[in-house]
Design a protein around this motif. Structure first.
Motif, mmCIF file in Angstrom:
data_model
loop_
_atom_site.group_PDB
_atom_site.id
_atom_site.type_symbol
_atom_site.label_atom_id
_atom_site.label_comp_id
_atom_site.label_asym_id
_atom_site.label_seq_id
_atom_site.Cartn_x
_atom_site.Cartn_y
_atom_site.Cartn_z
ATOM 1 N N SER A 162 10.329 -6.957 -5.807
ATOM 2 C CA SER A 162 9.078 -6.996 -5.033
ATOM 3 C C SER A 162 8.642 -5.595 -4.633
ATOM 4 O O SER A 162 7.452 -5.296 -4.628
ATOM 5 N N ASP A 163 9.614 -4.748 -4.276
ATOM 6 C CA ASP A 163 9.254 -3.373 -3.919
ATOM 7 C C ASP A 163 8.615 -2.657 -5.097
ATOM 8 O O ASP A 163 7.603 -1.972 -4.956
ATOM 9 N N ILE A 164 9.221 -2.840 -6.275
ATOM 10 C CA ILE A 164 8.673 -2.202 -7.479
ATOM 11 C C ILE A 164 7.264 -2.725 -7.756
ATOM 12 O O ILE A 164 6.361 -1.981 -8.110
ATOM 13 N N ASN A 165 7.102 -4.029 -7.545
ATOM 14 C CA ASN A 165 5.786 -4.638 -7.741
ATOM 15 C C ASN A 165 4.732 -3.918 -6.893
ATOM 16 O O ASN A 165 3.656 -3.566 -7.367
ATOM 17 N N ILE A 166 5.078 -3.667 -5.632
ATOM 18 C CA ILE A 166 4.114 -3.017 -4.735
ATOM 19 C C ILE A 166 3.898 -1.553 -5.129
ATOM 20 O O ILE A 166 2.763 -1.069 -5.152
ATOM 21 N N ILE A 167 4.976 -0.866 -5.465
ATOM 22 C CA ILE A 167 4.835 0.546 -5.867
ATOM 23 C C ILE A 167 3.860 0.658 -7.035
ATOM 24 O O ILE A 167 2.920 1.447 -7.008
ATOM 25 N N LEU A 168 4.084 -0.161 -8.069
ATOM 26 C CA LEU A 168 3.246 -0.060 -9.266
ATOM 27 C C LEU A 168 1.805 -0.468 -8.973
ATOM 28 O O LEU A 168 0.863 0.171 -9.436
ATOM 29 N N ALA A 169 1.648 -1.523 -8.162
ATOM 30 C CA ALA A 169 0.289 -1.962 -7.828
ATOM 31 C C ALA A 169 -0.431 -0.861 -7.054
ATOM 32 O O ALA A 169 -1.604 -0.573 -7.300
ATOM 33 N N TYR A 170 0.293 -0.226 -6.167
ATOM 34 C CA TYR A 170 -0.303 0.835 -5.357
ATOM 35 C C TYR A 170 -0.779 1.997 -6.238
ATOM 36 O O TYR A 170 -1.912 2.444 -6.131
ATOM 37 N N TYR A 171 0.097 2.442 -7.111
ATOM 38 C CA TYR A 171 -0.285 3.559 -7.982
ATOM 39 C C TYR A 171 -1.437 3.185 -8.901
ATOM 40 O O TYR A 171 -2.315 3.983 -9.186
ATOM 41 N N ILE A 190 -14.612 1.136 -5.639
ATOM 42 C CA ILE A 190 -14.470 0.974 -4.185
ATOM 43 C C ILE A 190 -13.452 -0.114 -3.876
ATOM 44 O O ILE A 190 -12.626 0.008 -2.972
ATOM 45 N N LYS A 191 -13.512 -1.168 -4.703
ATOM 46 C CA LYS A 191 -12.600 -2.290 -4.503
ATOM 47 C C LYS A 191 -11.152 -1.813 -4.541
ATOM 48 O O LYS A 191 -10.351 -2.141 -3.689
ATOM 49 N N SER A 192 -10.828 -1.015 -5.579
ATOM 50 C CA SER A 192 -9.461 -0.528 -5.732
ATOM 51 C C SER A 192 -9.079 0.407 -4.591
ATOM 52 O O SER A 192 -7.972 0.348 -4.066
ATOM 53 N N GLY A 193 -10.009 1.258 -4.203
ATOM 54 C CA GLY A 193 -9.739 2.194 -3.115
ATOM 55 C C GLY A 193 -9.406 1.450 -1.837
ATOM 56 O O GLY A 193 -8.442 1.771 -1.139
ATOM 57 N N ALA A 194 -10.178 0.430 -1.548
ATOM 58 C CA ALA A 194 -9.958 -0.349 -0.335
ATOM 59 C C ALA A 194 -8.634 -1.087 -0.403
ATOM 60 O O ALA A 194 -7.850 -1.093 0.551
ATOM 61 N N ALA A 195 -8.348 -1.672 -1.583
ATOM 62 C CA ALA A 195 -7.096 -2.417 -1.748
ATOM 63 C C ALA A 195 -5.898 -1.491 -1.567
ATOM 64 O O ALA A 195 -4.900 -1.862 -0.952
ATOM 65 N N ALA A 196 -6.019 -0.274 -2.083
ATOM 66 C CA ALA A 196 -4.919 0.690 -1.941
ATOM 67 C C ALA A 196 -4.669 0.979 -0.464
ATOM 68 O O ALA A 196 -3.524 1.112 -0.027
#
Lengths: 204, 295
Positions: B90-99, B111-117
Motif C-alpha cells: 500500500s505504501d508503494i501504491n501511494i508513492i507511485l500514485a503521488y509521483y 489541475i486535477k492531478s495537482g490537486a490530487a497530489a
C-alpha cells in the motif's frame, strides 16, 4: 538434501513413470539453453542440479535401476573455438555474470567485427535491453552468415517468444474473444448489480 | 503508467479469485486505516500483484478475516489483515500514485492531478520518513527518465531502463527475502515487469503523445515524421510485440526460479495469461479505442 518428491513436484507414492515424466518436463524447463539470455542462469543450473539429484535418488531407491548420466549437464561453452584472447576474456566475463566488465572491454576496442556485434548482443541480453540485443546479433549474422553460433543465438531469440506463448496456450489461454466477450458481459452485469447493492453472480 | 497487471479472469479458479480480492481489499483497508479515505482512491491492481508476489515467498501465513466495508456494505468478504507485505504494497501504491500525479501536473498542467497530489501530500510525507532510501532511489530513477525524455532518447531499451530499475527497487523488500538468491530473482522480475509496463504504456499512449507533442520513444526510434498515426502503429507493431513478449518470457523464466510457498495459481495466471492478454489487447486495439486502465 531437499525432499526429492517436492523437488520433482510429484506425490510421495508416485510411480516410476510419473517421476520420469515430471523429471523430463523439469529438465526441459530449466535446461541451460533456456537461460542463456538470463542473468540468473547460475540459479537455473543449481535448480537443474537439484532436480538431477532428486531424480537420481528416487531412481536408486525405487527400483535399484541405474541411469546413464544426467541430462542437461553438458553445457557447450561459448568461445570454445575462439583464438582471440581478448574476446575469450569478454566471453568469460559474460559467462561469469560480470556484465559491466564485458561491456567496458567491448567499449574499449575499435574493432567492429561480427564477433564484436555478437558479444555486444549477449551483453545487451543480460542487461535486459532485448531490442538492442536483437539488432546487434542480427548485424553479426548479416556480417558472417555462415557462423552457426550467431545464427543459433538469433534463432533462439526468435523462438523464445513462441515458447512462452505455447505455455500460455497450454494453460488454457485463448485469443478467441467469443467466450471472453460473454464473460466480460457477465462480469459487467455483475459489477453493475453490485454497485446497486444486489448481486448477479454470487461467487464474485 | 499503472494498472496493466491483471489476472486473466476467466481462467482463475473461484478460490483464487477470492484470494486475489482478499489481497486487494487488504491493501485498500490498510491504506484507509493508516492514511484516511482519500488516498484509498489511488488503489490499483499492480500493487495487488506486488503483495501477492512478495507474500508467495514469505514465511508468514496469511491472516484472512471476513469483513464488511463501505464500498461493499451488503456482504462480508475475505480481507488479509496484519501483514507487513500488505502495508508495504500500500505504501508503494501511494508513492507511485503521488509521483505520477506530480508528473502529470508538471507535464500537462493538469489541475486535477495537482490537486490530487496535494491530497496525498501528508500520506506521502509519512511514507517518505519510513522508506527514505527507497523514495530517494525512486525519485532518482524518475529524474533519469525525465532527462532521457528531454534528450528525445531514440531507443526503447534505454528509455525503459529507469522505470525498469525503479520496479527492480520496488520488488526488493528485504523483510521477505531471506537470502540473496531470492532477492536477485525478485529484482530481475521487477526489471522485466517495469520494462514491460513502460513499453506497453508507450505504445498505448502513442496517439496521444503525437497529438499533444509529448515524448514517446517510438516517435524517435522509428522516425514518425508526420505520417499517418494508424499506419505508423501498424508499421512498428511487430517490433514492439517482439520486445513485449520477449520481456514477458524473461519474466516467466525468472519467476520459475523462485521458491514459491503459496499463490502459485494466481501468479502463473497473471504472468502467463493476464499480461499476455493485455499485450495482445493493446497491440491490436484500434487507435480510437483506448484500453481501459484501472484506478
Amino acid at each position: 538434501m531437499k525432499n526429492p518428491y517436492e523437488v520433482l513436484g510429484v506425490r510421495e507414492n508416485a510411480s516410476e513413470e510419473e517421476i520420469k515424466k515430471a523429471y523430463r518436463e523439469l529438465v526441459k524447463k530449466y535446461h541451460p539453453d533456456q537461460y542463456r539470455d538470463n542473468p540468473l542462469s547460475g540459479l537455473a543450473e543449481e535448480k537443474l542440479r537439484e532436480i538431477n539429484e532428486a531424480y537420481d535418488y528416487l531412481m536408486k531407491n525405487q527400483s535399484g535401476g541405474n541411469r546413464s548420466g544426467s541430462w542437461g549437464q553438458s553445457r557447450e561453452s561459448y568461445g570454445s573455438r575462439n583464438n582471440n584472447e581478448f574476446y575469450s576474456q569478454v566471453r568469460r566475463n559474460i559467462q561469469m555474470g560480470n556484465i559491466s566488465a564485458a561491456e567496458s572491454m567491448l567499449n574499449s576496442t575499435n574493432d567492429r567485427s561480427a564477433e564484436w556485434y555478437f558479444l555486444r548482443g549477449l551483453v545487451f541480453q543480460r542487461r535486459g535491453w532485448y531490442d538492442e540485443a536483437y539488432s546487434s546479433i542480427q548485424t553479426a549474422v548479416n556480417m558472417d552468415p555462415s557462423n552457426f553460433e550467431y545464427r543459433n543465438a538469433l534463432n533462439q531469440m526468435n523462438m523464445s517468444n513462441a515458447a512462452y506463448r505455447q505455455t500460455a496456450y497450454g494453460r488454457g489461454y485463448s485469443r478467441n474473444d467469443d467466450l471472453c466477450t460473454l464473460c466480460q458481459f457477465l462480469w459487467c452485469a455483475d459489477c453493475c448489480c453490485e454497485c446497486t447493492g444486489g448481486d448477479l453472480i454470487g461467487c464474485c | 503508467m499503472f494498472g496493466y497487471i491483471f489476472p486473466e479472469k476467466p481462467e482463475l479458479k473461484i478460490k483464487e479469485y477470492e484470494l486475489f480480492r482478499a489481497y486487494y481489499c487488504g491493501i485498500c483497508k490498510s491504506i484507509a486505516n493508516r492514511y484516511g479515505q482519500i488516498p484509498r482512491l489511488t488503489l490499483n491492481y499492480d500493487s495487488t500483484f506486488l503483495a501477492i508476489l512478495l507474500s508467495s515467498i514469505s514465511e508468514v501465513e496469511n491472516d484472512l478475516k471476513m469483513e464488511r466495508c463501505i464500498v461493499h456494505p451488503s456482504r462480508k468478504r475475505g480481507v488479509i489483515k496484519n501483514s507487513d507485505i500488505i502495508d508495504y504494497a500500500s505504501d508503494i501504491n501511494i508513492i507511485l500514485a503521488y509521483y505520477k500525479l506530480k508528473d502529470d501536473w508538471r507535464d500537462e498542467k493538469s489541475i486535477k492531478s495537482g490537486a490530487a497530489a496535494l491530497f496525498l501530500e501528508s500520506a506521502f510525507k509519512k511514507i517518505k520518513r519510513k522508506y527514505a532510501e527507497k523514495c530517494e532511489i525512486i525519485s532518482h530513477r524518475l529524474r533519469e527518465l525525465e532527462k532521457l525524455e528531454k534528450e528525445c532518447c531514440n531507443s526503447m531499451d534505454r528509455a525503459a531502463e529507469p522505470f525498469a530499475r525503479l520496479m527492480e527497487e520496488i520488488m526488493y523488500y528485504p523483510e521477505t527475502c531471506k537470502d540473496e538468491k531470492q532477492s536477485d530473482i525478485l529484482k530481475w522480475m521487477g526489471y522485466n515487469i517495469g520494462r514491460w509496463i513502460y513499453i506497453i504504456d508507450a505504445y498505448n499512449d502513442l496517439e496521444d503523445d503525437i497529438r499533444k507533442k509529448t515524448y514517446n520513444p517510438f516517435i524517435y526510434q522509428f522516425n514518425y515524421a508526420n505520417s499517418d498515426v494508424d499506419s505508423f502503429r501498424e508499421r512498428i507493431r511487430e517490433k514492439v510485440e517482439f520486445n513485449l513478449v520477449y520481456t514477458l518470457n524473461q519474466l516467466a523464466k525468472t519467476y520459475e526460479l523462485l521458491e514459491i510457498k503459496r499463490n502459485k495459481g494466481i501468479l502463473e495466471n497473471i504472468i502467463y495469461m493476464g499480461m499476455l492478454k493485455k499485450t495482445e489487447q493493446i497491440l491490436n486495439a484500434r487507435s480510437c479505442k483506448k484500453i481501459e486502465k484501472s484506478i
